[in-house]
Scaffold this active site. Structure first.
Site, PDB file in Angstrom:
ATOM      1  N   GLU A  26       0.832  -1.221   0.000  1.00 13.79           N
ATOM      2  CA  GLU A  26       0.000   0.000   0.000  1.00 13.79           C
ATOM      3  C   GLU A  26       0.858   1.258   0.000  1.00 13.79           C
ATOM      4  O   GLU A  26       0.555   2.251   0.666  1.00 13.79           O
ATOM      5  CB  GLU A  26      -1.021  -0.042   1.139  1.00 13.79           C
ATOM      6  CG  GLU A  26      -1.907  -1.269   0.989  1.00 13.79           C
ATOM      7  CD  GLU A  26      -3.345  -1.095   1.409  1.00 13.79           C
ATOM      8  OE1 GLU A  26      -3.763   0.012   1.728  1.00 13.79           O
ATOM      9  OE2 GLU A  26      -4.064  -2.122   1.385  1.00 13.79           O
TER      10      GLU A  26
HETATM   11  N1  CAA Z   1      -6.270  11.657  -2.828  1.00 17.32           N
HETATM   12  C1  CAA Z   1      -6.891  12.207  -3.901  1.00 17.32           C
HETATM   13  N2  CAA Z   1      -6.218  12.671  -4.986  1.00 17.32           N
HETATM   14  C2  CAA Z   1      -4.874  12.572  -4.972  1.00 17.32           C
HETATM   15  C3  CAA Z   1      -4.167  12.011  -3.883  1.00 17.32           C
HETATM   16  C4  CAA Z   1      -4.914  11.565  -2.777  1.00 17.32           C
HETATM   17  N3  CAA Z   1      -4.311  11.049  -1.700  1.00 17.32           N
HETATM   18  N4  CAA Z   1      -2.848  12.055  -4.150  1.00 17.32           N
HETATM   19  C5  CAA Z   1      -2.710  12.607  -5.364  1.00 17.32           C
HETATM   20  N5  CAA Z   1      -3.949  12.918  -5.867  1.00 17.32           N
HETATM   21  C6  CAA Z   1      -4.248  13.571  -7.132  1.00 17.32           C
HETATM   22  C7  CAA Z   1      -3.467  14.866  -7.261  1.00 17.32           C
HETATM   23  O1  CAA Z   1      -4.161  15.956  -6.668  1.00 17.32           O
HETATM   24  C8  CAA Z   1      -3.353  15.033  -8.753  1.00 17.32           C
HETATM   25  O2  CAA Z   1      -4.563  15.545  -9.254  1.00 17.32           O
HETATM   26  P1  CAA Z   1      -4.595  16.663 -10.446  1.00 17.32           P
HETATM   27  O3  CAA Z   1      -4.091  15.938 -11.651  1.00 17.32           O
HETATM   28  O4  CAA Z   1      -6.028  17.035 -10.532  1.00 17.32           O
HETATM   29  O5  CAA Z   1      -3.687  17.764  -9.998  1.00 17.32           O
HETATM   30  C9  CAA Z   1      -3.233  13.583  -9.241  1.00 17.32           C
HETATM   31  O6  CAA Z   1      -3.807  12.766  -8.215  1.00 17.32           O
HETATM   32  C10 CAA Z   1      -1.797  13.155  -9.484  1.00 17.32           C
HETATM   33  O7  CAA Z   1      -1.106  13.330  -8.271  1.00 17.32           O
HETATM   34  P2  CAA Z   1       0.479  13.380  -8.182  1.00 17.32           P
HETATM   35  O8  CAA Z   1       1.007  14.312  -9.237  1.00 17.32           O
HETATM   36  O9  CAA Z   1       0.845  13.631  -6.757  1.00 17.32           O
HETATM   37  O10 CAA Z   1       0.860  11.884  -8.602  1.00 17.32           O
HETATM   38  P3  CAA Z   1       2.274  11.181  -8.719  1.00 17.32           P
HETATM   39  O11 CAA Z   1       2.324  10.455 -10.000  1.00 17.32           O
HETATM   40  O12 CAA Z   1       3.374  12.169  -8.410  1.00 17.32           O
HETATM   41  O13 CAA Z   1       2.208  10.061  -7.573  1.00 17.32           O
HETATM   42  C11 CAA Z   1       2.512   9.045  -5.399  1.00 17.32           C
HETATM   43  C12 CAA Z   1       2.203  10.319  -6.215  1.00 17.32           C
HETATM   44  C13 CAA Z   1       2.235   9.422  -3.943  1.00 17.32           C
HETATM   45  C14 CAA Z   1       3.954   8.599  -5.547  1.00 17.32           C
HETATM   46  C15 CAA Z   1       1.539   7.914  -5.842  1.00 17.32           C
HETATM   47  O14 CAA Z   1       1.823   7.461  -7.139  1.00 17.32           O
HETATM   48  C16 CAA Z   1       1.571   6.704  -4.923  1.00 17.32           C
HETATM   49  O15 CAA Z   1       0.947   6.705  -3.860  1.00 17.32           O
HETATM   50  N6  CAA Z   1       2.303   5.641  -5.340  1.00 17.32           N
HETATM   51  C17 CAA Z   1       2.278   4.359  -4.598  1.00 17.32           C
HETATM   52  C18 CAA Z   1       1.190   3.460  -5.115  1.00 17.32           C
HETATM   53  C19 CAA Z   1       0.764   2.427  -4.095  1.00 17.32           C
HETATM   54  O16 CAA Z   1       0.557   2.729  -2.923  1.00 17.32           O
HETATM   55  N7  CAA Z   1       0.576   1.200  -4.533  1.00 17.32           N
HETATM   56  C20 CAA Z   1       0.112   0.141  -3.679  1.00 17.32           C
HETATM   57  C21 CAA Z   1      -0.870  -0.703  -4.408  1.00 17.32           C
HETATM   58  S1  CAA Z   1      -1.946  -1.683  -3.453  1.00 17.32           S
HETATM   59  C22 CAA Z   1      -1.038  -2.812  -2.563  1.00 17.32           C
HETATM   60  O17 CAA Z   1       0.000  -2.529  -2.100  1.00 17.32           O
HETATM   61  C23 CAA Z   1      -1.442  -4.206  -2.266  1.00 17.32           C
HETATM   62  C24 CAA Z   1      -2.801  -4.595  -2.044  1.00 17.32           C
HETATM   63  O18 CAA Z   1      -3.122  -5.755  -2.074  1.00 17.32           O
HETATM   64  C25 CAA Z   1      -3.847  -3.635  -1.732  1.00 17.32           C
END
Ligand code: CAA
Length: 381
Positions: free
Chosen positions: A360
């Site tokens: 996550e």
């Molecule tokens: N809530 C709502 N919107 C959000 C947000 C949030 N927490 N975070 C970002 N956004 C929005 C931004 O406002 C932006 O919107 P606009 O285009 O309208 O401006 C858009 O999303 C893009 O945001 P960023 O430019 O910040 O995106 P980024 O590409 O730089 O990524 C990151 C940011 C935090 C690195 C994100 O990619 C991330 O969290 N990566 C990790 C993914 C992850 O957690 N994967 C786990 C998968 S599930 C798992 O692990 C296993 C399972 O079994 C569940």
């Protein structure tokens, strides 16, 4: 926040009792043989534990993330695998409740909340992990259906889930081209590839999901086209509280085992807890757990109050998962040679704790979230 209410204490005790009764018996052999028993998740649902946070009208208990964190901690003390199972089957619930259409809610949410069906969340791909916005799976509109193609990786409950929330590209590159869909587990063209052989969390299935011309009704789109990245990110904000709570549970179980052992184990004619080297180690473990739990409760309380909480959830995830690895590793140390064997559960806690720093969103990604929040404050953006 510092003291549980009577109702919360009753819920905590009921969760501990149900988790022990349902999961206790086959825990060790299932961990060894990498066996997941979906019927256990259904049984946790029957005990009311799969939808604690979902509204009563949606089949849940209508409580908040504070209570959700409490029950996850208790389930994780018994089995981190099934605590993750409850958390992951909770992700589609939070997505549907907050962003789903009435039709999607009616069709899918109550059964998930009652644990009659199992949910999954499909964001990651072979080449898209931390950089989630670079995902390549596609969804093309064809009449009144979307056609999905692509491969999803690291899917908890892959092959077992009845409901997948799948993120796929409907538009151009980047976050704004991503949409989210509800995909039923029995959709034609959905197949399951490799099952991962993992270091820990071995009773939680992690599977590759392959979509070849999977057709779903256009009404299974969640929100509008292009909303998918935000759907995923806001679900993960909630999910990070659950992973942090599970990590506190693992750490508490490790401390319970180590403290009991250190009180009973005698060397040089005294209990080893009376040697400062061991006693202080246990004291540090207790400090780590208490501080992690407080941060989890703060993140949950903010979410329950409808206040901004993503950066605090990221902090809770970092602090609690790092603490859990330290505590579980030290628990192995306190038990010495015994701790390194499968006779005691601490080696499992150590293996299970490690993955919490990765799932996550890695703890490095959490620090991205926190540092961007700080930049926002101090740059006045
Ligand atoms: N809530 C709502 N919107 C959000 C947000 C949030 N927490 N975070 C970002 N956004 C929005 C931004 O406002 C932006 O919107 P606009 O285009 O309208 O401006 C858009 O999303 C893009 O945001 P960023 O430019 O910040 O995106 P980024 O590409 O730089 O990524 C990151 C940011 C935090 C690195 C994100 O990619 C991330 O969290 N990566 C990790 C993914 C992850 O957690 N994967 C786990 C998968 S599930 C798992 O692990 C296993 C399972 O079994 C569940």
């Amino acid at each position: 926040m510092f003291e549980l209410t009577e109702d919360q204490v009753a819920l905590k005790e009921a969760a501990a009792e149900a988790a022990t009764a349902i999961l206790g018996e086959t825990l060790k052999e299932d961990d060894e043989n990498e066996v997941f028993r979906p019927e256990y998740l259904h049984a946790l649902g029957e005990a009311g534990l799969c939808g604690v946070q979902s509204a009563e009208e949606h089949g849940g208990l209508g409580l908040g993330y504070t209570e959700y964190a409490i029950i996850l901690e208790e389930i994780a003390k018994v089995s981190a695998s099934y605590a993750v199972g409850v958390a992951v089957t909770g992700l589609p619930q939070v997505i549907l409740a907050t962003m789903g259409s009435q039709e999607q809610i009616d069709r899918y949410l109550p059964q998930l909340a009652m644990g009659e069906t199992i949910g999954a969340f499909a964001l990651s791909e072979p080449d898209s992990g931390s950089d989630a916005a670079s995902l390549q799976a596609t969804a093309e509109l064809d009449g009144d259906e979307y056609v999905l193609n692509g491969t999803k990786f690291w899917i908890t409950h892959g092959g077992y889930a009845d409901v997948y929330i799948v993120m796929a590209r409907t538009g151009g590159p980047g976050a704004r081209g991503v949409s989210a869909f509800v995909v039923p587990g029995d959709a034609a063209g959905l197949t399951y590839g490799k099952k991962e052989e993992k270091m820990g969390l071995r009773s939680s299935p992690t599977v590759e999901l392959v979509m070849q011309n999977v057709r779903i009704p256009a009404s299974n789109l969640i929100g509008a086209e292009g909303d998918g990245f935000k759907v995923a990110m806001s679900a993960l904000d909630s999910g990070r509280i659950t992973i942090a709570a599970i990590s506190v549970g693992i750490a508490q179980a490790a401390l319970d085992t180590a403290a009991e052992y250190a009180t009973q184990r005698k060397q040089f004619n005294k209990a080893i807890i009376d040697f400062q080297g061991v006693g202080f180690m246990l004291a540090d473990m207790a400090c780590q757990i208490e501080s992690s739990r407080l941060l989890v409760r703060k993140a949950a309380a903010l979410r329950d109050a409808g206040k901004p909480y993503s950066h605090i959830a990221a902090m809770a995830k970092c602090v609690a998962t790092d603490a859990s690895v330290l505590v579980a590793t030290d628990a192995v140390q306190v038990l010495g040679g015994y701790g390194y064997t499968r006779e005691y559960p601490v080696e499992r806690y150590m293996r299970d704790a490690k993955v919490m720093q990765i799932v996550e969103g890695t703890n490095q990604v959490q620090r991205v979230v926190i540092s961007r929040h700080l930049k926002g404050i101090y740059s006045g953006e």
